[in-house]
Design a protein around this motif. Structure first.
Motif, PDB file in Angstrom:
ATOM      1  N   GLN A 148       0.821  -1.213   0.000  1.00 12.75           N
ATOM      2  CA  GLN A 148       0.000   0.000   0.000  1.00 12.75           C
ATOM      3  C   GLN A 148       0.858   1.267   0.000  1.00 12.75           C
ATOM      4  O   GLN A 148       0.414   2.318  -0.462  1.00 12.75           O
ATOM      5  N   ARG A 149       2.075   1.173   0.501  1.00 17.75           N
ATOM      6  CA  ARG A 149       2.927   2.357   0.593  1.00 17.75           C
ATOM      7  C   ARG A 149       3.684   2.640  -0.709  1.00 17.75           C
ATOM      8  O   ARG A 149       4.401   3.641  -0.790  1.00 17.75           O
ATOM      9  N   GLU A 150       3.554   1.762  -1.690  1.00 21.81           N
ATOM     10  CA  GLU A 150       4.211   1.967  -2.980  1.00 21.81           C
ATOM     11  C   GLU A 150       3.157   2.377  -4.010  1.00 21.81           C
ATOM     12  O   GLU A 150       2.345   1.555  -4.431  1.00 21.81           O
ATOM     13  N   PRO A 151       3.117   3.649  -4.396  1.00 19.77           N
ATOM     14  CA  PRO A 151       2.070   4.101  -5.330  1.00 19.77           C
ATOM     15  C   PRO A 151       1.945   3.248  -6.585  1.00 19.77           C
ATOM     16  O   PRO A 151       0.844   2.983  -7.064  1.00 19.77           O
ATOM     17  N   ALA A 152       3.086   2.783  -7.110  1.00 19.15           N
ATOM     18  CA  ALA A 152       3.048   1.996  -8.344  1.00 19.15           C
ATOM     19  C   ALA A 152       2.455   0.613  -8.136  1.00 19.15           C
ATOM     20  O   ALA A 152       2.113  -0.069  -9.117  1.00 19.15           O
ATOM     21  N   LEU A 153       2.322   0.194  -6.879  1.00 23.55           N
ATOM     22  CA  LEU A 153       1.849  -1.166  -6.587  1.00 23.55           C
ATOM     23  C   LEU A 153       0.487  -1.177  -5.893  1.00 23.55           C
ATOM     24  O   LEU A 153       0.070  -2.200  -5.347  1.00 23.55           O
ATOM     25  N   ARG A 154      -0.199  -0.048  -5.902  1.00 21.18           N
ATOM     26  CA  ARG A 154      -1.488   0.042  -5.212  1.00 21.18           C
ATOM     27  C   ARG A 154      -2.505  -0.967  -5.748  1.00 21.18           C
ATOM     28  O   ARG A 154      -3.313  -1.504  -5.002  1.00 21.18           O
ATOM     29  N   GLU A 155      -2.477  -1.203  -7.065  1.00 19.37           N
ATOM     30  CA  GLU A 155      -3.426  -2.179  -7.619  1.00 19.37           C
ATOM     31  C   GLU A 155      -3.196  -3.554  -6.999  1.00 19.37           C
ATOM     32  O   GLU A 155      -4.152  -4.279  -6.700  1.00 19.37           O
ATOM     33  N   TRP A 156      -1.936  -3.906  -6.820  1.00 19.16           N
ATOM     34  CA  TRP A 156      -1.622  -5.191  -6.195  1.00 19.16           C
ATOM     35  C   TRP A 156      -2.171  -5.246  -4.768  1.00 19.16           C
ATOM     36  O   TRP A 156      -2.753  -6.261  -4.359  1.00 19.16           O
ATOM     37  N   ALA A 157      -1.982  -4.181  -4.002  1.00 17.01           N
ATOM     38  CA  ALA A 157      -2.459  -4.156  -2.618  1.00 17.01           C
ATOM     39  C   ALA A 157      -3.978  -4.255  -2.563  1.00 17.01           C
ATOM     40  O   ALA A 157      -4.546  -5.012  -1.764  1.00 17.01           O
ATOM     41  N   THR A 158      -4.649  -3.491  -3.431  1.00 12.81           N
ATOM     42  CA  THR A 158      -6.116  -3.485  -3.424  1.00 12.81           C
ATOM     43  C   THR A 158      -6.684  -4.855  -3.779  1.00 12.81           C
ATOM     44  O   THR A 158      -7.625  -5.344  -3.127  1.00 12.81           O
ATOM     45  N   LEU A 239       8.642  -7.152  -5.653  1.00 10.53           N
ATOM     46  CA  LEU A 239       7.428  -7.843  -6.074  1.00 10.53           C
ATOM     47  C   LEU A 239       7.665  -8.369  -7.477  1.00 10.53           C
ATOM     48  O   LEU A 239       7.906  -7.595  -8.417  1.00 10.53           O
ATOM     49  N   MET A 240       7.610  -9.693  -7.630  1.00  7.74           N
ATOM     50  CA  MET A 240       7.822 -10.334  -8.919  1.00  7.74           C
ATOM     51  C   MET A 240       6.495 -10.923  -9.411  1.00  7.74           C
ATOM     52  O   MET A 240       5.970 -11.859  -8.810  1.00  7.74           O
ATOM     53  N   PRO A 241       5.907 -10.395 -10.494  1.00  8.58           N
ATOM     54  CA  PRO A 241       4.645 -10.933 -11.009  1.00  8.58           C
ATOM     55  C   PRO A 241       4.849 -12.304 -11.668  1.00  8.58           C
ATOM     56  O   PRO A 241       5.924 -12.597 -12.214  1.00  8.58           O
ATOM     57  N   ALA A 278      10.817  -7.531 -11.983  1.00 12.89           N
ATOM     58  CA  ALA A 278      10.303  -7.324 -10.634  1.00 12.89           C
ATOM     59  C   ALA A 278      10.325  -5.834 -10.315  1.00 12.89           C
ATOM     60  O   ALA A 278      11.041  -5.049 -10.956  1.00 12.89           O
ATOM     61  N   TRP A 279       9.543  -5.468  -9.288  1.00 14.05           N
ATOM     62  CA  TRP A 279       9.419  -4.067  -8.891  1.00 14.05           C
ATOM     63  C   TRP A 279       9.835  -3.931  -7.429  1.00 14.05           C
ATOM     64  O   TRP A 279       9.460  -4.733  -6.580  1.00 14.05           O
ATOM     65  N   ARG A 280      10.591  -2.896  -7.160  1.00  9.58           N
ATOM     66  CA  ARG A 280      11.125  -2.681  -5.815  1.00  9.58           C
ATOM     67  C   ARG A 280      10.002  -2.347  -4.835  1.00  9.58           C
ATOM     68  O   ARG A 280       9.101  -1.562  -5.134  1.00  9.58           O
ATOM     69  N   VAL A 281      10.103  -2.938  -3.630  1.00  7.47           N
ATOM     70  CA  VAL A 281       9.194  -2.642  -2.524  1.00  7.47           C
ATOM     71  C   VAL A 281      10.052  -2.093  -1.388  1.00  7.47           C
ATOM     72  O   VAL A 281      10.830  -2.817  -0.779  1.00  7.47           O
ATOM     73  N   GLY A 282       9.959  -0.799  -1.135  1.00  6.42           N
ATOM     74  CA  GLY A 282      10.838  -0.177  -0.161  1.00  6.42           C
ATOM     75  C   GLY A 282      12.153   0.237  -0.812  1.00  6.42           C
ATOM     76  O   GLY A 282      12.392   0.002  -1.996  1.00  6.42           O
ATOM     77  N   ASP A 283      13.005   0.837  -0.025  1.00  6.23           N
ATOM     78  CA  ASP A 283      14.264   1.345  -0.554  1.00  6.23           C
ATOM     79  C   ASP A 283      15.278   0.226  -0.759  1.00  6.23           C
ATOM     80  O   ASP A 283      15.217  -0.823  -0.096  1.00  6.23           O
TER      81      ASP A 283
END
Length: 542
Positions: A148-158, A239-241, A278-283
């Motif tokens: 939820q804290r990663e704007p680019a990954l909000r769809e995944w969280a929702t 996050l790796m889809p 994959a997409w980074r989650v956090g720094d």
């Protein structure tokens, strides 16, 4: 006895009736009290609905999901690499029920006060019916707040939080709900994830390319996976889809499924990353810190899982003992068996009550720093102790059934295979104990939170007060070599505290036996003069 027909050798009698259908919510006085006391009373109607479902349809589905284990298909009939895991339809029915009723997302899609407690109770009910599906459900639930804290990954969280299940192998854009798995450990490191060798190379568009492997890759049928890899800035969470947005299969290969002791309905695998996106989650370099944010939730579910296994084993033992006659009277009326059953009931109540108390702390953590500090240390102590107790507990319940508890027609062999898993998953016992020591040494707010929790129960029982006084001294001089004993005593004190403040009729006997030394090393060694009737009546309605 009526005369037998020709060629019949015997009549079947003195057997208990089928265990199901049962209502796991209505049967569980302790759970209902915890839910009301810990702030989730508004969710009671939906818990009642799920308790009835878990004690009937889901219980039956669990046998099919475990009998026909997942199978890996690496290639299709034409030779294309597909990396799919096939399941018995019962698995998908279990997952659909759990997702739809909020086992993986109620905390997030209905974030009302008490939602974490209600979600914990749902997980506890579901785990009793089928434990293997709890793995992807727990990981899906725990991943939501960090995504939820990663704007680019909000769809995944929702979509992870959404009450929808869709097992299709398609990109998440075409799904209303998704599930998430994890891949943290590698061959050379195990719990020491800083030894991970998988590399993550930044791409021009902000994504990363993963090359490496995971020795344990949990729930490989999920839509996406949280993995740890070495980025230029250090160990990082990604996050790796499973599928790229354009529908193409991501570049990873499932090497094999693990041939596990238990947890048969769920698939666990080994995997190789061959240039996976994959997409980074956090720094970068904050991978461990990112994962730790999820650990409080996954450790809570380990506590809940062990408590649920104890609860189902107790219910099975009670059901059998009430209906089985031995030496002229029901098994439950024999004094020694009553001692065993009462001891199991005592242990189960303490486990459930403690786990739900920790769920309340997790629920309050965002708005109450003291509860956040308590949850931080109590999840580690509780995971260590409850998960250690479950295997011996389930075995004792098996013994109540004799040989019938050792055959697969009973759920007890499955529970016995499952029981050791929670002590290994999310960090073994030593990891939990070391985590408690770190909290005591580096986070004074956790020491204060534990002190406040124990002080709130003081003045009601002299044995408890004396035990806590000694514990306070030992907490101040904790050492690694004695960490297991210290954490065991801490967990026992916290269980006793919760029972005392709840006004449980089990509190004083728990203190006498677990804190006061009036108990042996095996179950069934409560003081001989104990009246077992109140505990047995409370354990399972007749």
């Amino acid at each position: 006895m009526s005369e037998l027909p020709p060629f019949e050798t015997h009549s079947v009698e003195n057997q208990p009736p089928p265990f199901v259908p049962r209502d796991l919510w209505a049967d569980d006085i302790v759970l209902r009290e915890c839910v009301m006391r810990d702030g989730a009373g508004a969710f009671a109607p939906r818990l009642a609905t799920y308790g009835a479902l878990a004690g009937d349809a889901l219980y039956r589905l669990g046998f099919d999901a475990n009998r026909d284990r997942p199978r890996l298909r690496t290639h299709d009939q034409h030779g294309h690499r597909i990396d799919l895991v096939e399941f018995h339809p019962a698995y998908h029915q279990l997952m659909e029920a759990a997702k739809t009723h909020g086992v993986a997302g109620l905390s997030w899609h209905e974030p009302l006060p008490g939602a974490h407690v209600a979600r914990a109770a749902l997980s506890y009910l579901h785990h009793q019916a089928e434990a293997g599906t709890s793995c992807p459900l727990t990981m899906t639930h725990a991943a939501v707040p960090v995504l939820q804290r990663e704007p680019a990954l909000r769809e995944w969280a929702t979509k992870a939080a959404a009450p929808h299940y869709d097992p299709r192998d398609v990109p998440i854009g075409g799904k209303a709900g998704i599930t998430l798995g994890m891949g943290m450990t590698e061959k050379q490191g195990g719990s020491d994830v800083r030894a991970n060798a998988t590399t993550a190379t930044p791409d021009a568009d902000g994504a990363y390319t993963l090359v490496g492997h995971k020795w344990f890759f949990s729930a490989p049928m999920c839509d996406g996976f949280l993995v740890l890899a070495q980025a230029p800035g250090g160990l990082t969470c990604f996050l790796m889809p499973r599928r790229r947005a354009d529908g193409a299969k991501n570049a990873f290969r499932l090497v094999r499924l693990k041939d596990k002791l238990g947890d048969w309905a769920n698939a666990s695998s080994e995997v190789e990353f061959t240039g996976a996106r994959a997409w980074r989650v956090g720094d970068e370099g904050r991978g461990v810190a990112t994962i730790i944010e999820m650990v409080m939730l996954t450790r809570l579910d380990c506590m809940l899982g062990s408590s649920a296994e104890m609860r189902m084993a107790l219910a099975q033992a009670m059901h059998h003992a009430r209906h089985r006659r031995t030496f002229g009277k029901p098994l439950v009326e024999h004094a020694l068996m009553r001692n065993v059953l009462a001891d199991l009931a005592l242990e189960s109540e303490a486990a459930t009550t403690f786990a739900l108390r920790v769920a309340r702390a997790v629920d309050a953590a965002p708005r109450d720093p003291r509860e956040a500090a308590f949850a931080r240390i109590a999840t580690a102590a509780g995971k260590y102790w409850l998960c250690k107790r479950a295997p011996a507990f389930v075995n004792e319940a098996q013994e109540c059934l004799g040989g019938a508890g050792y055959v697969e027609e009973s759920i007890l062999p499955r529970l016995y295979r499952q029981a050791p898993l929670n002590s290994i998953w999310e960090g073994s016992g030593n990891i939990q104990c070391l985590d408690v020591l770190r909290a005591l040494a580096r986070e004074p707010e956790t020491v204060q939170a534990v002190g406040d929790e124990l002080a709130a129960a003081s003045g009601h029982d002299a044995t408890f007060d004396a035990f806590v006084d000694r514990l306070r001294v030992d907490l101040a001089v904790a050492r690694e070599a004695g960490a297991r004993m210290l954490v065991e005593r801490l967990a026992l004190a916290l269980q006793a505290s919760v029972l005392l403040r709840a006004g449980s009729p089990a509190a004083i006997l728990f203190i006498r036996s677990r804190l006061g030394g009036e108990h042996g090393l095996a179950f069934g060694t409560l003081p001989a003069e104990v009246d077992a009737a109140p505990l047995l009546a409370r354990a399972l309605p007749a």
